[in-house]
Each structure stands twice: as structure tokens, then as C-alpha cells.
Scaffold this motif. Structure first.
Motif, PDB file in Angstrom:
ATOM      1  N   SER B   7       0.862  -1.243   0.054  1.00  0.00           N
ATOM      2  CA  SER B   7      -0.260   0.069   0.140  1.00  0.00           C
ATOM      3  C   SER B   7       0.821   1.431   0.193  1.00  0.00           C
ATOM      4  N   ALA B   8       0.214   2.222  -0.622  1.00  0.00           N
ATOM      5  CA  ALA B   8       1.224   3.635  -0.643  1.00  0.00           C
ATOM      6  C   ALA B   8       0.792   4.277   0.543  1.00  0.00           C
ATOM      7  N   GLU B   9      -0.050   3.836   1.447  1.00  0.00           N
ATOM      8  CA  GLU B   9      -0.479   4.560   2.888  1.00  0.00           C
ATOM      9  C   GLU B   9       0.919   4.286   3.928  1.00  0.00           C
ATOM     10  N   LEU B  10       1.527   3.446   3.672  1.00  0.00           N
ATOM     11  CA  LEU B  10       2.416   3.113   4.647  1.00  0.00           C
ATOM     12  C   LEU B  10       3.291   4.527   4.989  1.00  0.00           C
ATOM     13  N   PRO B  11       3.897   4.605   6.256  1.00  0.00           N
ATOM     14  CA  PRO B  11       4.443   5.969   6.654  1.00  0.00           C
ATOM     15  C   PRO B  11       5.622   6.236   5.616  1.00  0.00           C
ATOM     16  N   GLY B  12       6.031   7.484   5.540  1.00  0.00           N
ATOM     17  CA  GLY B  12       7.502   7.871   4.875  1.00  0.00           C
ATOM     18  C   GLY B  12       7.677   7.103   3.757  1.00  0.00           C
ATOM     19  N   THR B  13       9.093   6.627   3.652  1.00  0.00           N
ATOM     20  CA  THR B  13       9.802   6.000   2.508  1.00  0.00           C
ATOM     21  C   THR B  13       9.136   4.759   2.203  1.00  0.00           C
ATOM     22  N   PHE B  14       8.471   4.055   3.135  1.00  0.00           N
ATOM     23  CA  PHE B  14       7.802   2.981   2.881  1.00  0.00           C
ATOM     24  C   PHE B  14       6.744   2.939   1.973  1.00  0.00           C
ATOM     25  N   GLY B  15       5.763   3.742   2.229  1.00  0.00           N
ATOM     26  CA  GLY B  15       4.673   4.105   1.427  1.00  0.00           C
ATOM     27  C   GLY B  15       5.171   4.606  -0.149  1.00  0.00           C
ATOM     28  N   ILE B 173      19.671  -5.138 -18.398  1.00  0.00           N
ATOM     29  CA  ILE B 173      18.944  -4.777 -19.548  1.00  0.00           C
ATOM     30  C   ILE B 173      17.589  -4.160 -19.648  1.00  0.00           C
ATOM     31  N   THR B 174      17.405  -3.509 -18.683  1.00  0.00           N
ATOM     32  CA  THR B 174      16.297  -2.663 -18.234  1.00  0.00           C
ATOM     33  C   THR B 174      14.922  -3.451 -18.149  1.00  0.00           C
ATOM     34  N   VAL B 175      14.766  -4.905 -17.712  1.00  0.00           N
ATOM     35  CA  VAL B 175      13.556  -5.369 -17.402  1.00  0.00           C
ATOM     36  C   VAL B 175      13.302  -4.858 -16.070  1.00  0.00           C
ATOM     37  N   ALA B 176      11.977  -4.533 -15.935  1.00  0.00           N
ATOM     38  CA  ALA B 176      11.674  -3.726 -14.757  1.00  0.00           C
ATOM     39  C   ALA B 176      11.465  -4.748 -13.703  1.00  0.00           C
ATOM     40  N   ASP B 177      12.517  -5.309 -12.965  1.00  0.00           N
ATOM     41  CA  ASP B 177      12.465  -6.365 -11.893  1.00  0.00           C
ATOM     42  C   ASP B 177      12.404  -5.624 -10.692  1.00  0.00           C
ATOM     43  N   LEU B 178      12.655  -6.339  -9.612  1.00  0.00           N
ATOM     44  CA  LEU B 178      13.031  -5.721  -8.248  1.00  0.00           C
ATOM     45  C   LEU B 178      14.041  -4.727  -8.228  1.00  0.00           C
ATOM     46  N   THR B 179      15.401  -5.153  -8.623  1.00  0.00           N
ATOM     47  CA  THR B 179      16.446  -4.274  -8.464  1.00  0.00           C
ATOM     48  C   THR B 179      16.194  -3.182  -9.244  1.00  0.00           C
ATOM     49  N   TYR B 180      15.585  -3.277 -10.648  1.00  0.00           N
ATOM     50  CA  TYR B 180      15.414  -2.144 -11.279  1.00  0.00           C
ATOM     51  C   TYR B 180      14.609  -0.923 -10.595  1.00  0.00           C
ATOM     52  N   GLN B 181      13.625  -1.580 -10.327  1.00  0.00           N
ATOM     53  CA  GLN B 181      12.499  -0.525  -9.405  1.00  0.00           C
ATOM     54  C   GLN B 181      13.317   0.249  -8.371  1.00  0.00           C
ATOM     55  N   GLY B 182      14.024  -0.622  -7.682  1.00  0.00           N
ATOM     56  CA  GLY B 182      14.927  -0.189  -6.217  1.00  0.00           C
ATOM     57  C   GLY B 182      15.966   0.937  -7.032  1.00  0.00           C
ATOM     58  N   ARG B 183      16.487   0.883  -8.062  1.00  0.00           N
ATOM     59  CA  ARG B 183      17.406   1.605  -8.391  1.00  0.00           C
ATOM     60  C   ARG B 183      16.697   2.820  -8.816  1.00  0.00           C
ATOM     61  N   LEU B 184      15.566   2.787  -9.449  1.00  0.00           N
ATOM     62  CA  LEU B 184      14.881   3.875 -10.085  1.00  0.00           C
ATOM     63  C   LEU B 184      14.339   4.819  -8.941  1.00  0.00           C
ATOM     64  N   LEU B 185      13.927   4.096  -7.619  1.00  0.00           N
ATOM     65  CA  LEU B 185      13.394   4.851  -6.544  1.00  0.00           C
ATOM     66  C   LEU B 185      14.764   5.757  -5.998  1.00  0.00           C
ATOM     67  N   VAL B 186      16.098   4.891  -5.849  1.00  0.00           N
ATOM     68  CA  VAL B 186      17.101   5.683  -5.285  1.00  0.00           C
ATOM     69  C   VAL B 186      17.393   6.999  -6.527  1.00  0.00           C
ATOM     70  N   ASN B 187      17.512   6.573  -7.535  1.00  0.00           N
ATOM     71  CA  ASN B 187      17.829   7.835  -8.391  1.00  0.00           C
ATOM     72  C   ASN B 187      16.741   8.883  -8.421  1.00  0.00           C
ATOM     73  N   SER B 188      15.437   8.608  -8.035  1.00  0.00           N
ATOM     74  CA  SER B 188      14.511   9.631  -7.884  1.00  0.00           C
ATOM     75  C   SER B 188      14.393  10.232  -6.429  1.00  0.00           C
ATOM     76  N   SER B 190      14.591   8.672  -3.184  1.00  0.00           N
ATOM     77  CA  SER B 190      14.104   8.077  -2.044  1.00  0.00           C
ATOM     78  C   SER B 190      15.541   7.669  -0.916  1.00  0.00           C
ATOM     79  N   ASP B 191      15.089   7.347   0.209  1.00  0.00           N
ATOM     80  CA  ASP B 191      16.247   7.134   1.082  1.00  0.00           C
ATOM     81  C   ASP B 191      16.605   5.940   0.559  1.00  0.00           C
ATOM     82  N   GLN B 192      18.253   5.730   0.210  1.00  0.00           N
ATOM     83  CA  GLN B 192      18.722   4.457  -0.241  1.00  0.00           C
ATOM     84  C   GLN B 192      18.683   3.648   0.684  1.00  0.00           C
ATOM     85  N   LEU B 193      19.100   3.858   2.002  1.00  0.00           N
ATOM     86  CA  LEU B 193      19.442   2.884   3.039  1.00  0.00           C
ATOM     87  C   LEU B 193      18.246   2.016   3.053  1.00  0.00           C
ATOM     88  N   ILE B 194      16.915   2.770   3.222  1.00  0.00           N
ATOM     89  CA  ILE B 194      15.798   1.753   3.462  1.00  0.00           C
ATOM     90  C   ILE B 194      15.458   1.333   2.113  1.00  0.00           C
TER      91      ILE B 194
END
Lengths: 217, 269
Positions: B7-15, B173-188, B190-194
Motif C-alpha cells: 500500500s502507498a499509505e505506509l508511512p514515509g519512504t515505505f509508502g 538490460i532494463t527489465v523492470a524487476d525488483l532491482t530495477y525498481q529499487g535503483r529507480l527509486l534511489v535515483n528519484s 528515496s532514502d537509499q538505505l531503506i
């Protein structure tokens, strides 16, 4: 002709000198770290104190169950926030070493368990101090038993080292990617890089198999 | 009220992160599933081929195994996705190229597992099947394979975890898997540690899930041939089973020996 021989000749020396050097550094650095760290981890996991052995075991299990790539990102992007500054290659070596320490510790564990019980009893009967039993009786035999498996992990580290190219280390594959992106033509550099890995890994694995047979386990 | 972990309603970086990570996690699971189906479909025939009486068949299997075990997954992935289209003029879809590379690579390791497990079935079983006039196919299908299958599962479990870990390379090779989404979040921003901690945690949970499933399968396979299932806790659980320390529990009283007569360490080696 689809295959561009002229360009192959042009990039080959660069791949085999500059790229190879970095790959070898990453492999050997990662392997030395993994072999040393793995031994300490194996010993810590045998500790009688559960407050030592349990957490060490849990951390190693966690490292072994998660991808090297994500661990590399953690070391590369998160550690600088805590004031640890390193080159990309150094980061990669630490990432490889940590990841493979979780594998080599299992190898040493098996090696230590394989030392016959009589050796322990003889060492105790000779009244050797505990640290001496480890250093001069158990570990030399355990490490000897572990050698073929460690050799396999050396090859595995060599084959996983291209992942460092993702955190901007310019090894054989990193260089091949760079050269490929210049012309947007990956066929020649990638094929050369792949063949190069084959040429090293296959003789190496034959050597390890022979070592295995010679050490008789 | 329960909130879904995505859910997007989770607090902070989690949401911020979890909706994207869940999307990536689905892709990662799909790639793992696809890769493992392909790897197993390759491993069984190739593993059996590697034990064929015909040299040519054996050679084909060995070449395949050595080739894919000799290079790294990343190189194979790049080659299939970037280099092969130039050579053949045929561009693979990126998720398909990814699953193909993973399946071919892990299939080569799996063949070795199959070969080892089939070889470890005791010779008497084979001889008994011959004595009962089983055809080679029936011998393999009803006598050898069901027993070999149990031995395959623990190493297959490790291979499937390797496969799960290798799916993280698809992000390159830009498949939108877990790692890809994580890197995208960090680049945009989000708190990279979390974000990285969540990534590692999700991968760990998936590994554990694989272990649980494989343990269940192993128990079923063992009972089907009338043996006990795996004992104790999962093989890849927190602590691997360890035999008792081989030191006798009786303390031997230390005796003072004059230093000249101390047995040399060389003798103990």
C-alpha cells in the motif's frame, strides 16, 4: 561480412591488457578476501558461545540468499554516506569477498568436520594447547581438504566479476560495453569477452578436477 | 484495519517505495519461475544425455554444459540481447532474452546435478530392473528416476536460489524487476538505505520461500518411494546442521611434562 575483423583486431589488444588487468585484480582481490574471511567465519560459527555463532551464521545465510548485485549497490552507494570512501574497484573487491566468504565458510566447515576424530583425541592426549590444536593439527588438514572446492569458488568469483562493471569498474566486460556503446555495436567486443572467459574457465576447471582426484576426496 | 504491504499509505519512504517494489517483485518472481521451468526442462534431458553410451550424444551434452558454465550469466545476457541481433538479425524481447539466458545457464548447472543424482542410485536397482526385463525406458522412468529425484532436490534448491539471485541482472538490460525498481527509486531521491534494505529483505524472503517449497517437494518425493522425508529444520535455514564437536567431553588433567620431553608438534601433524 557481418563480423568486422578490422575492428576486432583494433579492440583486442585493449581488451586483453587493460580489461584483463582489472578483471584479474578484482578476481584475486575478491578471492583472497573471501578465503581469509571465510576461514574466520567458519571458526566463529563453531564458537561455543551462541551469542557469537548464531548471529554470524544468520548474517552469512542472509548474504548467501541475496543477490551480489544489490550488495554491490549497498557497498557502492550507501557506505559513502557513512564517510567510507573507496574506488569502484575496491568496492567491488569488498563486495565479491564478502559475498563469497559466505560460500567459502561452508567449504571450510565441511573441511573441519572431515578431520578424523582421532586427530582431535591424539592432540588432546598430547596435551597441546587449544589454539595449537587448531593451528598445527586441525586447520592444515581441513584446508588441504577444502582446496578443490576453494578452487571452484575462485573460478566462480572470476565468472561473477563482470558484475562489477555495473558499478562502473572497467574490467573486460565493462570495457566491452564501453567499446560497444561507442559504435552501438556489441557483437565483436562481447563475443571476444565471452570467449576470453571460456578460455580461462575451462582449463581452470579441468585443473581443479585433477586436483580433486589427486587429493583423493 | 490491515494495510497491504504494497500500500502507498505506509508511512514515509515505505509508502513511497513499496508499491513500486511490489510491482518489481512480481516481475522477479515471473522471471524466476520462467527461468526455473526452462532450466529444469533442459537439465533433465541433457543430464541423461551426459551419461549416454554413445560418444556423440555425450559430447553434445558436455559441450553445452562446459560452454554455459564457462562464461558468466551477465556476458551471456548481453550477448543474447545486444550481440546476437547483429549476427542473426533477430531481436529478442528483453524479458524473453533474460529468461532464456538464465534458463540456459542454470540448465547447464542443473544437468550436472541430474547426472550426479542418477549416478548415485545404487547399482543393484539397475541390475534388478534388468533382471525383471524392464525396457531401458521403463527402467529409467519407474526405477532410477524416482529415486534419483530425491537426491536432486537439495542441490536444485541451491540452484533455484542462485537463479533468483541472478534475476537481479535482468535490471541491467532494463527489465523492470525488483532491482530495477529499487535503483529507480534511489535515483528519484528515496532514502537509499531503506530502499536497499527492503530489496535485500524481499530477496531473502523469496529465497526462504523457495527452500520451504523444495522441502515440501522433497518430503513428497521421498514418501513416494517409501522413505522418510528430510529431517529437522530446513537445509538453508538460519543454521546448518552441525555434528557435535569431535572433542571428548572428559577433561584430561594436564600433567606437567619437563620441557625436554614435550612431544614435538611435528609428530602430531
Amino acid at each position: 561480412m557481418i563480423w568486422d575483423w578490422d575492428w576486432t583486431r583494433e579492440i583486442l589488444p585493449e581488451l586483453l591488457t587493460q580489461g584483463l588487468l582489472v578483471t584479474v585484480q578484482a578476481t584475486l582481490g575478491g578471492a583472497v578476501l573471501a578465503f581469509v574471511l571465510g576461514l574466520f567465519v567458519a571458526l566463529l560459527r563453531r564458537s561455543r558461545n551462541p551469542f557469537v555463532s548464531r548471529p554470524v551464521g544468520a548474517v552469512m545465510e542472509f548474504i548467501r540468499s541475496t543477490p551480489l548485485l544489490v550488495q554491490l549497490f549497498v557497498v557502492y552507494y550507501v557506505l559513502p554516506d557513512f564517510g567510507v570512501k573507496m574506488t569502484a574497484l575496491m568496492t567491488g573487491i569488498i563486495g565479491l569477498g564478502l559475498h563469497y566468504a559466505s560460500y567459502t565458510s561452508e567449504v571450510y566447515r565441511a573441511g573441519i568436520d572431515g578431520v578424523p576424530k582421532g586427530q582431535w583425541e591424539a592432540a588432546i592426549a598430547l596435551n597441546l594447547p587449544r589454539h595449537w590444536i587448531w593451528i598445527s593439527v586441525v586447520l592444515p588438514q581441513a584446508v588441504r581438504r577444502s582446496l578443490p572446492a576453494l578452487g571452484n569458488y575462485l573460478i566462480a568469483i572470476f565468472k561473477e566479476s563482470p558484475q562489477l562493471s555495473i558499478i562502473t569498474v572497467v574490467d573486460v566486460v565493462g570495457l566491452a560495453r564501453e567499446l560497444g556503446s561507442e559504435r552501438f555495436r556489441y557483437l565483436e567486443p562481447m563475443t571476444v569477452a565471452g570467449l576470453f572467459f571460456l578460455l580461462v574457465a575451462i582449463p581452470a576447471s579441468i585443473f581443479v578436477r585433477r586436483l580433486e582426484r589427486r587429493l583423493g576426496n | 484495519m490491515t494495510i497491504s504491504p504494497c500500500s502507498a499509505e505506509l508511512p514515509g519512504t515505505f509508502g513511497e517505495a513499496m508499491p513500486f517494489l511490489c510491482k518489481g517483485a512480481v516481475i522477479t518472481l515471473q522471471a524466476t519461475l520462467g527461468g526455473s521451468v526452462l532450466a529444469i526442462a533442459i537439465a533433465l534431458p541433457v543430464g541423461l544425455m551426459a551419461m549416454s553410451h554413445r560418444g556423440a550424444v555425450r559430447a553434445v551434452a558436455r559441450v553445452y554444459m562446459e560452454f554455459f558454465r564457462g562464461t558468466s550469466v551477465l556476458v551471456q545476457l548481453f550477448w543474447l540481447y545486444y550481440a546476437m541481433p547483429i549476427l542473426t538479425g533477430f531481436q529478442l524481447d528483453k524479458s524473453f532474452a533474460g529468461i532464456l539466458a538464465l534458463g540456459l545457464n542454470l540448465g547447464a548447472y542443473g544437468s550436472e546435478v541430474v547426472r550426479g543424482a542418477v549416478r548415485s542410485v545404487s547399482r543393484g536397482q539397475r541390475e534388478a530392473a534388468i533382471a525383471l526385463n524392464f525396457s531401458p525406458y521403463h527402467r529409467m522412468r519407474y526405477v532410477i528416476l524416482p529415486q534419483a529425484f530425491i537426491g536432486m532436490i537439495p542441490p536444485m534448491n541451491n540452484l533455484l536460489i542462485e537463479l533468483l539471485k541472478a534475476t537481479s541482472l535482468l535490471s541491467v538490460i532494463t527489465v523492470a524487476d525488483l532491482t530495477y525498481q529499487g535503483r529507480l527509486l534511489v535515483n528519484s531521491g528515496s532514502d537509499q538505505l531503506i530502499v536497499f534494505a527492503l530489496l535485500l529483505l524481499i530477496y531473502f524472503l523469496f529465497s526462504y520461500l523457495i527452500t520451504l517449497i523444495m522441502r515440501f517437494v522433497e518430503g513428497r518425493a521421498a514418501r513416494m518411494v517409501g522413505r522418510d522425508g528430510p529431517q529437522g529444520r530446513p537445509r538453508r535455514a538460519w543454521r546448518s546442521p552441525r555434528p557435535r564437536r569431535p572433542v571428548p567431553s572428559v577433561e584430561i588433567p594436564s600433567v606437567e611434562i619437563p620441557s625436554a620431553e614435550t612431544p614435538s608438534v611435528e609428530g602430531a601433524r
